[in-house]
Structure formats: C-alpha cells, structure tokens
Write a protein that holds these residues in place. Structure first.
Motif, PDB file in Angstrom:
ATOM      1  N   GLY A 103       0.812  -1.213   0.000  1.00 30.42           N
ATOM      2  CA  GLY A 103       0.000   0.000   0.000  1.00 30.42           C
ATOM      3  C   GLY A 103       0.840   1.254   0.000  1.00 30.42           C
ATOM      4  N   SER A 106       2.818   1.677  -3.465  1.00 28.99           N
ATOM      5  CA  SER A 106       1.938   2.103  -4.559  1.00 28.99           C
ATOM      6  C   SER A 106       1.491   3.549  -4.370  1.00 28.99           C
ATOM      7  CB  SER A 106       0.725   1.176  -4.661  1.00 28.99           C
ATOM      8  OG  SER A 106      -0.056   1.227  -3.486  1.00 28.99           O
ATOM      9  N   TYR A 107       1.292   3.962  -3.117  1.00 25.16           N
ATOM     10  CA  TYR A 107       0.916   5.350  -2.840  1.00 25.16           C
ATOM     11  C   TYR A 107       2.039   6.308  -3.231  1.00 25.16           C
ATOM     12  CZ  TYR A 107       0.154   9.602  -0.110  1.00 25.16           C
ATOM     13  OH  TYR A 107       0.021  10.913   0.268  1.00 25.16           O
ATOM     14  N   TYR A 129      -6.085   6.957   0.741  1.00 27.01           N
ATOM     15  CA  TYR A 129      -5.640   5.990  -0.262  1.00 27.01           C
ATOM     16  C   TYR A 129      -5.578   4.582   0.319  1.00 27.01           C
ATOM     17  CZ  TYR A 129      -2.733   3.549  -3.662  1.00 27.01           C
ATOM     18  OH  TYR A 129      -2.252   2.640  -4.572  1.00 27.01           O
ATOM     19  N   THR A 130      -4.972   4.429   1.500  1.00 27.20           N
ATOM     20  CA  THR A 130      -4.810   3.093   2.063  1.00 27.20           C
ATOM     21  C   THR A 130      -6.139   2.481   2.490  1.00 27.20           C
ATOM     22  OG1 THR A 130      -4.258   4.113   4.209  1.00 27.20           O
ATOM     23  CG2 THR A 130      -2.422   3.398   2.814  1.00 27.20           C
ATOM     24  N   TYR A 133      -7.497   1.323  -0.807  1.00 26.93           N
ATOM     25  CA  TYR A 133      -6.623   0.263  -1.320  1.00 26.93           C
ATOM     26  C   TYR A 133      -6.869  -1.053  -0.594  1.00 26.93           C
ATOM     27  CZ  TYR A 133      -2.228  -2.221  -2.295  1.00 26.93           C
ATOM     28  OH  TYR A 133      -1.292  -3.160  -2.649  1.00 26.93           O
ATOM     29  N   THR A 292       0.617   0.039  -9.168  1.00 22.67           N
ATOM     30  CA  THR A 292      -0.620  -0.232  -8.427  1.00 22.67           C
ATOM     31  C   THR A 292      -1.099  -1.653  -8.647  1.00 22.67           C
ATOM     32  OG1 THR A 292      -1.283   2.102  -8.532  1.00 22.67           O
ATOM     33  CG2 THR A 292      -3.013   0.488  -8.089  1.00 22.67           C
ATOM     34  N   LEU A 296      -1.229  -4.446  -5.762  1.00 24.43           N
ATOM     35  CA  LEU A 296      -2.545  -4.957  -5.392  1.00 24.43           C
ATOM     36  C   LEU A 296      -2.600  -6.472  -5.510  1.00 24.43           C
ATOM     37  CD1 LEU A 296      -5.398  -4.167  -4.501  1.00 24.43           C
ATOM     38  CD2 LEU A 296      -6.021  -4.003  -6.924  1.00 24.43           C
TER      39      LEU A 296
END
Length: 436
Positions: A103, A106-107, A129-130, A133, A292, A296
């Motif tokens: 997480g 990717s952020y 975001y998290t 996510y 991302t 993921l």
C-alpha cells in the motif's frame, strides 16, 4: 474425480501465480541491476533469474508435492517447528511487513507525483488511499474461489499490457547504450546478480502462495496429488516464463537509461525517470498503473494465503474474520510509517530465507534419499545458527569478532550454505548408522 485441467484453466492459474509473485519490489530490482551491470547485464540477469525465478518455482512444486502447505514440510523437523515456523513466516512477509508495504509503495509512486505540493507531507491523502486500497484488497480476498478469475483474467493481463508498453517504447526508442559495469558487477556479475535475486525474497513467498494455487486447483475439481503437482509445475513454468521476460525487459530499461537519466540510487527512481523520459507526463501515469496493479495483486495473494493458513492453525477464527483483521491491521501499519518496521523486518527475513531454502531442497532430496527427522533437525539447526548471524549483519550488528571469514561465502552473506550441506551429510550418516 477430475484428474486434469484444460489448457485455459492452467494458463489462468499460471498468470495468477505470476501476478502474485510480481510485486513492486520485483519491479525495482532489475532496473537497478541493469544500470550497475552495464555491458555485463545479461550475465548478471542470468544469476538473478536462478534465485529470483528458479528457487520460487521449486518452492511452489515442493508445496504441491507435500500435498498441503509449509506446515506439512515443517512437521518433518518437529510438530512444534511445523507450527511456529510457518506462523513467523506468514506474519513476517504478511501483515508485519509485506502487505502494508504494498500500500505504501503504490501510494508513493502512483499518488504522490500527482499531489499538490502542500499535500505531499500531510497524512490525510495516505489515509484515504490506504483505506480504499485495502478495502479493495479485502473484497478481492473475501472469496478465494473467485481469486483465479479476478487476478488471472483481469489484473494480470492489465499489468502485462502496461509493462509491454513500457518495454516496447524502450526497445523502439532506446535511451542510450549500455555503460561500463560498476562495483561488484565488474568481475563478478553473475554472482552479484545471483545475490540480487536472493534479495527478492520470493522463495518465502512461494511457500506462502503455494496453498493459494493448490486451493484454486482443488476448487476446479482436481483432487489427486499427482495431478495437482502436474498442474502446479505447468502453472509454475508459465509464471516463470512471464517473470523471465519482465526481469530481462526491466534490466534492459535500466542498462540503456544511463545516458538519458544518469546513475540513480534505486530502482524506483530509475523507473520513474525512465517512464518520464520515454512518455513524458504520460509516463508517470503508466508507471503508476503498473505499480498499483503489481502491489494490489501481491497484497491480495498475501492476505488470502495468510487467511487460509491462520484459519486452519486457529480454527476458532473464520477465514473472513482473519482477512478483515489483516486488512485493517495493514491499513494501520501503512499509515503509521514503515521505516522502523523495515529496519526490524529485513534482518528477520534474512534469517528466515536460508531455512526456507534448506527445507525446499530437503523436500526434493527426500525423493532420492528418504530422510529421517534427524537429517532435518541437524541441517536446519546448523543453518539457523549461520542465518541468524547473517540476520544480525543485516541489522548492522558487528559480528567481526566471531572470526568466521574462513567459511566459504560468509563474507558475502551466504555463510550458511556450506555448513547446511555438511549438516545434511552428517544427518544422513547418523540416520544410516542408526538404521544399521
């Protein structure tokens, strides 16, 4: 009882396995290798592929041969070891480190470049975001029977398409020629690449993801252990082929980038700069999407695998409850920062990795020379001593006073290898003497 799978089903599982292995960290290592190895890139990437692809493939096959999971293999040492080692393994590369890192990484790569300057150092964007996510991760992990479809049919092709676009552009419009090798890549490119592949930690992931693959195969009606192993081998070869292509491509991108962007400190910076150099502003979007998807898919795989194992180890907790707990915990860890967590986790991973390798090798060796528990106990005990020392070195602890430099490979962080081999031989000798 169904004994085989269609080629399409095997392909989907192979793509799922590729996506589970291929996380953000894997995208960062090859470009850095390419920049440093220069004209020796292909020699270095060959060593990288042995440990970054070969060992994980063997790990998947070892789990398939066991017919269950890492605990089945661990029980050959001792039931207590079979319970404790997998739990430490799952928690270390799962909620304590690997899952929240997906997480955060990717952020940082897909969101921060697009934030207004005044928001970059604030915590609110990361929190939002998290939450989103890990909510998506939770949803994807809720129903393991749909994991193959969601990852193998949707996320993996999207990830591969983005990587093909990035690599294709680099091949059609090269940024420059390969430069002279740097550092250890000058005279020892193969072995340096070998060690870089070791640092991906994908062998540990293989022991975790094995149960996800086996569960997916069983849910499609294949129950026979031999048939499951055959599917795992085929799926593993598909995933390995994908990894080889991607690693070689990313290494080429790094090796050809120096003339345009110069030498950079890490693979993330190299990818970001090359994406911008190749595509301009669009490059940031392409890279952000690739990172991302990679993060993921790895996050879903880790949470699903941890949920499956922990629900069996602790029957009072249901799979859905564990997945929810893991998702919430990972969200919290990602928001409170990973710097201190990484400083603690990396040495632990360094200490665990040799134990995992020896377990895998013994599981294959047993088909040639049946091994009693004493072989596992002696070899793993000796391995543990030296892997712990390597872990201490990774933590910055000065171990020079031990005077162990005479042990082959000790100075480069693989001092456990020769003692482990000696332990295996001694264990077999003792087992044969006792049998006599």
């Amino acid at each position: 009882m169904k004994q085989t799978q269609s080629g399409k089903q095997t392909l989907v599982i192979g793509l799922m396995l590729f996506a589970l292995f291929f996380g953000a960290g894997n995208m960062i290592f090859p470009p850095a290798l390419g920049q440093q190895a220069g004209v020796h890139t292909w020699t270095a990437i060959l060593g990288f592929l042995i440990t970054g692809v070969g060992l994980p493939f063997l790990g998947i096959v070892a789990i398939a041969l066991s017919g269950n999971d890492i605990q089945t293999i661990g029980n050959k040492v001792h039931p207590t070891f079979g319970l404790i080692f997998p739990i430490i393994l799952y928690l270390t590369i799962g909620p304590f480190f690997g899952i929240p890192r997906t997480g955060t990484v990717s952020y940082e790569i897909s969101v921060i470049p697009f934030l207004p300057e005044q928001l970059i150092d604030t915590k609110t964007p990361l929190f939002i975001y998290t939450v989103i996510y890990f909510a998506i991760t939770y949803w994807l992990s809720l129903n393991p029977s749909k994991l193959v479809d969601r990852i193998g049919k949707i996320l993996t092709p999207a990830l591969l398409a983005i990587l093909v676009i990035l690599t294709g552009k680099a091949l059609l419009t090269p940024m420059g020629s390969f430069q002279a090798p740097q550092g250890d890549y000058v005279d020892g490119a193969f072995f340096k690449g070998f060690l870089e592949g070791y640092l991906t930690m994908d062998t540990l992931s293989a022991l975790v993801f094995g149960i996800v693959v086996i569960s997916s195969i069983k849910e499609q009606g294949v129950k026979d252990r031999f048939a499951i192993t055959k599917v795992c081998i085929k799926a593993g070869l598909i995933a390995s082929a994908g990894l080889v292509f991607v690693y070689a491509s990313l290494a080429f991108i790094g090796a050809s980038s120096v003339s345009s962007i110069g030498y950079l400190d890490n693979g993330g910076a190299i990818l970001s700069s090359t994406a911008s150099a190749l595509f301009g502003p669009l490059g940031k979007i392409v890279l952000g999407l690739a990172i991302t998807f990679a993060c993921l898919t790895t996050s879903v795989g880790l949470i699903s695998a941890c949920g499956n194992y922990l629900s069996k180890a602790f029957p009072k907790l249901r799979y859905k409850q564990i997945v929810l707990i893991l998702s919430i915990f990972s969200t919290c860890v990602a928001n409170f920062g990973l710097s201190q967590l990484i400083s603690l986790s990396v040495p632990l991973l360094t200490a665990l990795y040799p134990l995992a390798i020896v377990l895998i090798l013994l599981s294959f060796l047993e088909y040639v020379l049946p091994a009693k528990s004493i072989v596992y106990i002696i070899s793993l005990s000796i391995t543990a001593v030296f892997s712990i020392i390597d872990g201490l070195k990774a933590a910055g602890v000065n171990v020079d006073g031990l005077n162990l430099d005479f042990i082959p490979l000790f100075t480069i962080g693989i001092g456990w290898f020769v003692p482990a081999v000696i332990g295996i031989v001694v264990g077999y000798v003792i087992s044969m003497v006792n049998r006599a």
